[in-house]
Write a protein that holds these residues in place. Structure first.
Motif, short mmCIF file in Angstrom:
data_model
loop_
_atom_site.label_atom_id
_atom_site.label_comp_id
_atom_site.label_asym_id
_atom_site.label_seq_id
_atom_site.Cartn_x
_atom_site.Cartn_y
_atom_site.Cartn_z
N UNK A 11 -23.71 -61.67 -1.35
CA UNK A 11 -22.55 -61.88 -0.20
C UNK A 11 -21.33 -60.88 -0.72
N UNK A 12 -20.66 -60.56 0.01
CA UNK A 12 -19.74 -59.99 0.21
C UNK A 12 -18.63 -60.73 1.40
N UNK A 72 -28.55 -66.87 -2.09
CA UNK A 72 -29.00 -66.44 -1.59
C UNK A 72 -30.13 -65.66 -1.04
N UNK A 73 -30.62 -65.19 -0.94
CA UNK A 73 -32.55 -65.31 -0.49
C UNK A 73 -32.23 -64.60 0.80
N UNK A 74 -31.15 -64.98 1.59
CA UNK A 74 -30.84 -65.31 3.29
C UNK A 74 -30.55 -63.82 3.38
N UNK A 75 -29.79 -63.47 1.98
CA UNK A 75 -29.54 -61.79 2.49
C UNK A 75 -31.05 -60.55 2.53
N UNK A 76 -32.05 -61.09 2.17
CA UNK A 76 -33.17 -60.35 2.20
C UNK A 76 -33.71 -60.33 4.22
N UNK A 85 -22.48 -50.60 -2.43
CA UNK A 85 -22.05 -49.94 -0.78
C UNK A 85 -22.46 -51.04 -0.55
N UNK A 86 -21.18 -51.28 0.68
CA UNK A 86 -21.09 -52.39 1.70
C UNK A 86 -21.95 -52.24 2.51
N UNK A 87 -22.34 -53.34 2.78
CA UNK A 87 -22.61 -53.20 3.95
C UNK A 87 -22.36 -53.62 5.47
N UNK A 88 -21.99 -52.96 6.57
CA UNK A 88 -21.34 -54.00 7.25
C UNK A 88 -21.76 -54.96 8.45
N UNK A 123 -21.18 -57.29 5.08
CA UNK A 123 -22.66 -58.91 5.30
C UNK A 123 -22.86 -58.99 4.16
N UNK A 124 -23.01 -58.08 3.35
CA UNK A 124 -23.05 -57.50 1.83
C UNK A 124 -23.07 -56.08 0.85
#
Length: 213
Positions: free
Chosen positions: A66-67, A170-174, A91-94, A73-74
């Motif tokens: 998670x970010x 943190x599987x919700x990030x998938x 790499x940051x994912x907005x 977001x991550x």
């Protein structure tokens, strides 16, 4: 080719295999050859060079976390990769974006074109009649050269490997992750060249009559 690039809705992290390249050919046609003799056959067109295959997809291993801030977001941590170019470590994912992990196989190059056959040379003209000799027929024109064969398209290569490591909390990030390891497509076949045209027959010699006084 390996790269990381940001699009409107996706952040793409790629270790795709490169597509096959078509080699440059300076001349494949028999028409480049110059026949000098009357009635000579045209040269055959040159057969096309084989098309090059694609390269296999690479390997990509990432860890998702998670970010910390509100903007992203991550974080995608690239832990291992095998590819032609260097990828960043992180790499940051907005928010509102999806990360796409790709290890596609490279497509095969299109098949190359066969060369055109050379045209046959015109036949030699016949000789005119003289007081002692009859006129002669014109010579046959030369045969046109055969067309060169086109080559098959290059083969597509197999896709690579994508590995995702994530904490079970943190599987919700998938939900914001997509991936593709498809194989490459084969290239289309090249076309055969055109056959050369037969040369025109030579003109017959002119007859004549003699008056003896």
């Amino acid at each position: 080719m390996s790269s990381s690039e940001t699009h409107t809705s996706k952040v793409v992290i790629s270790v795709n295999g490169r597509s096959g390249e078509t080699p440059e050919v300076t001349e494949t046609s028999g028409a480049a050859l110059v026949a000098t003799g009357a009635g000579e056959n045209g040269a055959d067109g040159i057969n096309a060079l084989p098309a090059r295959p694609g390269e296999p997809g690479g390997m990509l291993s990432v860890e998702l976390t998670p970010a910390n801030g509100a903007t992203n977001v991550m974080e995608v941590h690239i832990t291992r990769f095998q590819a032609a170019t260097i990828l960043p470590d992180n790499i940051s994912i907005p928010r509102g974006r999806v990360v796409q992990l790709t290890a596609r196989g490279g497509n095969g190059a299109p098949g190359n074109m066969g060369g055109d056959g050379q045209n046959g040379r015109p036949g030699a003209d016949g000789t005119n009649a003289t007081e002692l000799l009859d006129a002669t027929n014109g010579g046959d024109g030369g045969r046109g050269g055969n067309a060169g064969a086109g080559s098959h398209g290059g083969s597509g290569r197999t896709g690579g490997t994508v590995e995702i490591v994530i904490d079970e909390r943190h599987t919700n990030l998938l939900a914001a992750v997509d991936w593709c390891v498809d194989g490459g497509k084969g290239g289309p076949a090249g076309k055969n060249g055109n056959p050369g045209k037969g040369g025109a027959g030579g003109k017959g010699g002119k007859g004549c009559s003699w008056l003896v006084l």
